[in-house]
Design a protein around this motif. Sequence first.
Motif, PDB file in Angstrom:
ATOM      1  N   ARG A 598     -24.735  48.564  36.159  1.00 15.91           N
ATOM      2  CA  ARG A 598     -25.690  49.070  35.181  1.00 15.91           C
ATOM      3  C   ARG A 598     -26.628  47.943  34.725  1.00 15.91           C
ATOM      4  O   ARG A 598     -27.844  48.129  34.608  1.00 15.91           O
ATOM      5  CB  ARG A 598     -24.951  49.661  33.992  1.00 15.91           C
ATOM      6  N   GLU A 602     -30.728  47.785  35.181  1.00 17.24           N
ATOM      7  CA  GLU A 602     -31.604  47.598  34.030  1.00 17.24           C
ATOM      8  C   GLU A 602     -32.308  46.242  34.062  1.00 17.24           C
ATOM      9  O   GLU A 602     -33.438  46.119  33.590  1.00 17.24           O
ATOM     10  CB  GLU A 602     -30.781  47.737  32.748  1.00 17.24           C
ATOM     11  N   TRP A 659     -34.910  53.743  40.593  1.00 15.31           N
ATOM     12  CA  TRP A 659     -35.315  52.341  40.796  1.00 15.31           C
ATOM     13  C   TRP A 659     -35.775  52.137  42.223  1.00 15.31           C
ATOM     14  O   TRP A 659     -36.795  51.471  42.461  1.00 15.31           O
ATOM     15  CB  TRP A 659     -34.130  51.426  40.477  1.00 15.31           C
TER      16      TRP A 659
END
Length: 858
Positions: A598, A602, A659
Amino acid sequence: MRVAFERQSSRAVSFVGLAIGILLGVALAVGLVEDRQTRLSAAHDRTLALAEGGERLATEQMRSVDRTLAGVVQDIEQFERAAPDKAPALIAQLMVRVTARQPEIESIQLVDHGQLALPPWVLTRQAGPRPGMRFGPIEKVEGRWLLPIVVPMVDGRWLLARLNTRGLQTLVEQLATGHMGVATVADYYGTILARSRQASTLVGEPITRLYSGEHADLTDLVSAVDGVHRLVANSSLDAYPVRVGVGVPLRMVLAPWYVFGAVAVAVYGLYWLGYAYLYRRVRASERSRDEYVRTITDTSRRLKQAQRAGNIGSWSIVKGSTRMSWSSQAALILGLDVIDIVTSRDAFYSMIHPDDKPMYFEGAARAWANDGAVTLQYRVLRPDGAERWISSTGSLVEEGGVVTLTGTIGDITERMTAQEHLAYRATHDPLTGLHNLDALVEDLDRTEASRSWYDLAYIQLRGLDVIADTFGVSIGRDVLKAVAARFESLGAEFGQVAHRPGETFVVAMFDRSRHDEALAALLAAATEPVSSEAAVHQLDARVGLASYPDDGTHAEKVVGNAALAAQEAGVAEGTVRRFEPAMADRSRLRLQMTARMRDAIEGNDLQLHFQPVMSALTGNIVMLEALVRWPQADGSMIPPSEFIPLCEETGLILPLGSWVLRRAAAAHKALTVAGWGRLSIAVNVSAIQFARTDLAQEIARVGENFGLRPGALHIELTESSLMRYRDLARRTMHALQSKDIRVALDDFGTGFSSLAYLKNLPINSVKIDRAFIQDVDSDPRSASICLAMIGLSHSLDLTVVAEGVETASQHAWLRNHGCDFLQGFLFSHPLPLDALLVHLHQSEEAQGDIKTVSPSEV
């Protein structure tokens, strides 16, 4: 409490009067509270019914307009097909007739994109009977409030209609909301379209003008307009972005209750006046028995009045007697004839529920033993067959040597029913009716001393959410209930069963000698297909096993360890895994990796590498495949085979997929600047991303944000994605094709329904899995399979890409047998963008001007 009435004791009168006053006060208070809640609940129901009635009326108005506009669109298209030269005049006449026939339609206008720019609200997603229909913000034109509606046409034009709000205003004024009641209609943007009060100042204002702050669809609020406290209910139109709200004044709802409260207070006040009067009389004339008796008689009469007001009865039985005396209110509570206020003791005992008789007799014995005031709660079976819950309080009274057991009686059925309902909901799953996991854990721990062993199965059923997404929520619930019924029968035969909301069942097996039989029955129940009116559904079961006490000394620990085993059941061969201590360590590592993944998404710590796809005939680079990489601080890479499944299980695949799309779009923009904009980039899409996002819209939005040409991004799907989401796949892939997004079927030949996909779905190309390529030049069976796949794909006008080409002999065989494109380490490893640009430049120098093919050829 014993009172020697013959002694005319003022102290005894004081004790009895205070006790009765407290009981009476409690009874009146409970009655007032319950009556108020009942009136509020009924008012809430009436308010919601008004709102839903307004919803139906508003829906009919909107549906009438909807049908009219749909008819106008059909007529326009028919005019233009049948008489193109006369179409403008016919269309103009049509619009005049429509606005004259339906006065709520103020105007209709046919608009091309070139004539008028689309307003922003046309692009918003709204509820509607047809895709594309949009409601705009209300606008004021020449003193009239108009509601714009846009209906798209197939040729790119759109029909703009403006509705006046007179019909909605008439609707809210007709809703029966009573004095100071209000009705309001608001649109998708939270703007007031019509209101029964202050319409001239509030129409066009935001709905927050009425009640500030967030609130539920059914609540009580104080109006910010006139300060009136109202019960408010809102009901939204399912088919249109409009909602109807109704507010009823709380003061009007509670007016009868205030009267009832005043009467109750008056009754209570009368009691205390009577008590004070009695007390003074007793103190003044303790030796006057006659006066004392008259005072008691007066008090008794007042007590009966108070009992009727509070729905509380009284009873008494003399010691040694076989007869019981009831007040008229007590007789009503027990369902007796009001004139039959004396019954035999045995007749009353026969009314008590058999299961409650032991408790009742034990309490009665304590009361006769003068153990203070005794309160009991038990059930009675009335003569009319109704079962009621009774609360009864009794204590001893002695008068002139005569001992009497006396007390009060009240009906508490509604309160007990509510408590039983709450207790059931606290321990059962409302959908399946099975015990919930907390109840199972509590029961296992409670009976721990009586069991030396039990085995617990934690079953995860994969696919229930897909059934609901594909066939609808009702079908999903029916399938879940059918599976729950199977497990319920298993629980009855082998132990206990519980359902954890979602896709999980837990079965506790208590008989060690029948363990294998129980496990076999469990697996059969979990894997047997479930039939519904829509289809036959196959579920994927993963089962984890853990035992007490070997895998935990408390049920919660055993359940947790069984869940860990179930998580690993899908990784190992088979669907059943027994808990091992090492699983806990692996689970902690997975959690740590999930958190790191994660952070990597990010923090933009991932990398995108690109592997070229070559033309088999010319050797030219024709496109690129994007592959995500996760570099580590020590320079190593965590392979995608480890973190991609983790992302799919934890839900991180959705942000990861977004992404990758953004990075691929940015890379294509860089390629365009460097002169390689003709090379398309293929992106792999997971089954979860394919099912849970609007893939076509997301790719189109990314391409628009980065200024990419149509077809710059392709997608690759595995057969497992298409097999798991059949109906969704068809809709999504047609949407992709409509936006010029090409689709390749990855790992072709490894699934079970390849031919069906090639026939029914809009696929542009197939990628032959590396398992068939690695020995295509040496194994006749692999060669025959590849040759068949190439021929089949070409006959369906599909291009063929071979994956995993690593040797020159593989290259030669594929080129000689008609394979279109090649991909593998023979030509290039996956490269980061900077290295890819260098590789493209070197390839250009080695081969001259690289010819890239158009998107329609790939």
